[in-house]
Enzyme design. Structure first.
Site, short mmCIF file in Angstrom:
data_model
loop_
_atom_site.label_atom_id
_atom_site.label_comp_id
_atom_site.label_asym_id
_atom_site.label_seq_id
_atom_site.Cartn_x
_atom_site.Cartn_y
_atom_site.Cartn_z
N ASP A 120 10.94 -9.15 -1.03
CA ASP A 120 11.35 -8.53 -2.29
C ASP A 120 12.36 -7.41 -2.08
O ASP A 120 12.47 -6.85 -0.98
CB ASP A 120 10.12 -7.93 -2.99
CG ASP A 120 9.20 -8.98 -3.57
OD1 ASP A 120 9.44 -10.18 -3.35
OD2 ASP A 120 8.21 -8.60 -4.23
N HIS A 150 14.86 -2.62 -10.45
CA HIS A 150 13.46 -2.67 -10.04
C HIS A 150 12.64 -1.77 -10.96
O HIS A 150 12.33 -0.61 -10.65
CB HIS A 150 13.32 -2.21 -8.58
CG HIS A 150 12.04 -2.64 -7.94
ND1 HIS A 150 10.86 -1.97 -8.14
CD2 HIS A 150 11.75 -3.68 -7.12
CE1 HIS A 150 9.90 -2.57 -7.45
NE2 HIS A 150 10.42 -3.61 -6.82
N HIS A 204 9.05 -6.91 2.44
CA HIS A 204 10.20 -6.26 1.81
C HIS A 204 11.33 -6.08 2.81
O HIS A 204 11.10 -5.59 3.92
CB HIS A 204 9.80 -4.90 1.24
CG HIS A 204 8.72 -4.98 0.19
ND1 HIS A 204 7.39 -5.12 0.53
CD2 HIS A 204 8.78 -4.95 -1.16
CE1 HIS A 204 6.66 -5.18 -0.59
NE2 HIS A 204 7.49 -5.07 -1.63
#
Length: 482
Positions: free
Chosen positions: A45, A100, A189
């Site tokens: 992500d 985000h 991530h």
């Protein structure tokens, strides 16, 4: 103040709490884990990141591992060369909003705009769109799961806190290796610039990931894209274990839902009609819905005090699990409701706080059954409340009824909530013990053959007799306040 708190509770419940509950715990309309013995999915992500994403792509290439990147549109727009490289090297690209930001903090139209904008960036760079979507922090709202518009929402089965540098590469690797198995969807991530993350954290992730890929290679486990894992079916699970898993999930869903219901009852001080095995909870409210012509020229109007009924879902679940058929369930339900309406009458008579109420009121999936007990059935006005109540009740019906999913699929055109209303003097006339004016027929034993005939007739005419008396008024009050 209570009205404001009530509406805040409703809004947060339906826009945020319930969608989060059913998606994260129960996997409703989301993909969290695959069925495979030798394949797992690495998902990343928040990228692409100009420092760490190239290193990650190099590492994946060395081990011939495929992954899924849920990109932030703004970052992808800044680094189109990384987006193109992901695509060219065979990785799957998904959407992680344009910025985000949590879906709980944005309107539905804003979320859709975020998704569309990010997909436009992906399509412009790679020449292909995407149907895979992961909301930031995995937080979905009501509209995400009620109308996915062809999107496949992907969450995860394991995460490791890799956004924090303090964990360290060694501890992170240990956490990841404990979860290394077929079917796993791992959350990692490749960017540390989002809220709550440490900028240098992806460096630890890369070190830990290399160790995981080495171990996976030795164990003949292969990292694949989410869409590949999504389509895999494991042939090693027996029918018995599959059924046991389904039963466990069902019980977990029921338990979670009933805990939520207990919280609602406590917050808004709903009172049980009976001490043992109650089918009703009730409270006094002020009516703020559309005017209703009840009977004999009497109207229920905005501002009138009412008794709002909430059906007990624990008892409904118990009835559903013991019923041999829908007709049997309906018969049991009629008996319980009929038996407890006199208890409700006594509560109203002896409760000074209920003086002056004009009617009893609820929102229910019952079609014709309540009319036999003195209720009137009214259509819900078109609008947001009707839509929310319908989705809520369908979800609840799936949980509390053993064949809820099948019934919803077969009879979806009639699975709609309706208002049920009874004037308070009708309640007294029919159900007040010792009242000579009440109808004696109300208290006669139920003739099962007549009930079956009636229910079967209704099933033929409407497609569904009386699914269950599912409470919907807790989703909203159709404008009610106190």
């Amino acid at each position: 103040m209570q009205t404001l708190l009530l509406w805040m509770f409703y809004i947060s419940t339906f826009y945020a709490f319930i969608p989060a509950l059913v998606s994260r715990i129960f996997g409703f309309r989301v993909f969290r884990r695959g069925k495979s013995d030798q394949e797992y999915a690495l998902t990343f992500d928040d990228g692409p990141d100009p420092v760490y994403t190239p290193q990650l792509l190099d590492l994946l290439k060395r081990f011939d591992a495929k992954a899924t990147f849920f990109v932030v549109g703004m970052n992808a727009e800044k680094h189109p060369e990384l987006l193109k490289r992901m695509h060219d090297e065979g990785h799957l690209i998904g959407i992680h909003n344009y910025v985000h930001k949590s879906n709980w903090l944005m309107r539905p139209v804003t979320v859709r705009r975020q998704i569309t904008q990010t997909e436009s960036v992906i399509r412009r760079v790679t020449g292909e769109g995407t149907t895979f979507y992961r909301p930031p922090w995995g937080i979905v709202n009501f509209f995400d799961i009620s109308k996915n518009n062809g999107r496949r929402i992907v969450l995860w089965s394991s995460m490791f806190g890799d956004w924090k540098a303090s964990i360290g590469a060694k501890q992170l690797a240990e956490r990841m290796l404990k979860k290394l198995r077929g079917g796993e969807v791992m959350l990692l991530h490749d960017c540390g610039t989002t809220l709550g993350a440490d900028a240098e954290a992806p460096q630890n992730m890369l070190i830990a990931l290399e160790k995981l890929l080495r171990v996976a290679q030795k164990q003949q486990l292969r990292s694949v894209r989410v869409d590949t894992l999504f389509c895999r079916q494991s042939g090693n699970q027996s029918t018995v274990s599959s059924l046991s898993s389904t039963d466990w999930i069902k019980r977990t869903m029921v338990f979670g839902w009933l805990q939520y219901e207990r919280l609602f009852h406590a917050l808004f001080r709903l009172r049980p009609v009976s001490k043992d095995n109650t089918i009703f909870y009730y409270r006094r409210r002020i009516y703020h819905g559309p005017n209703i012509n009840m009977e004999n020229g009497r109207w229920l109007e905005k501002g009138d005090p009412i008794i709002e009924l909430h059906f007990d879902n624990k008892m409904l679940f118990q009835l559903g699990t013991t019923a041999k058929s829908l007709v049997h369930l309906a018969i049991q339900l009629i008996r319980v409701v009929k038996r407890q309406l006199p208890d409700l009458t006594q509560r109203v008579v002896h409760d000074s706080g209920m003086k002056g109420v004009k009617a009893i009121y609820a929102v229910s999936m019952i079609h014709r059954g309540p009319e036999k007990l003195g209720f009137q059935i009214q259509e819900l006005p078109q609008g947001l409340f009707k839509h929310v109540a319908t989705v809520y009740l369908k979800l609840l019906f799936r949980i509390i009824h053993p064949s809820g999913s099948e019934q919803l699929s077969e009879k979806k055109e009639v699975m709609v909530p309706k208002l049920i209303v009874m004037p308070i003097d009708t309640l007294f006339e029919r159900f007040q013990p010792g009242d000579s004016h009440r109808s004696d027929q109300v208290f006669e034993p139920i003739d099962q053959r007549n009930v079956v005939h009636t229910l079967n007739s209704e099933m033929t005419e409407e497609g569904e007799p009386m699914h269950t008396s599912i409470r919907a008024s807790q989703t909203s009050d159709t404008g009610s306040s106190s």
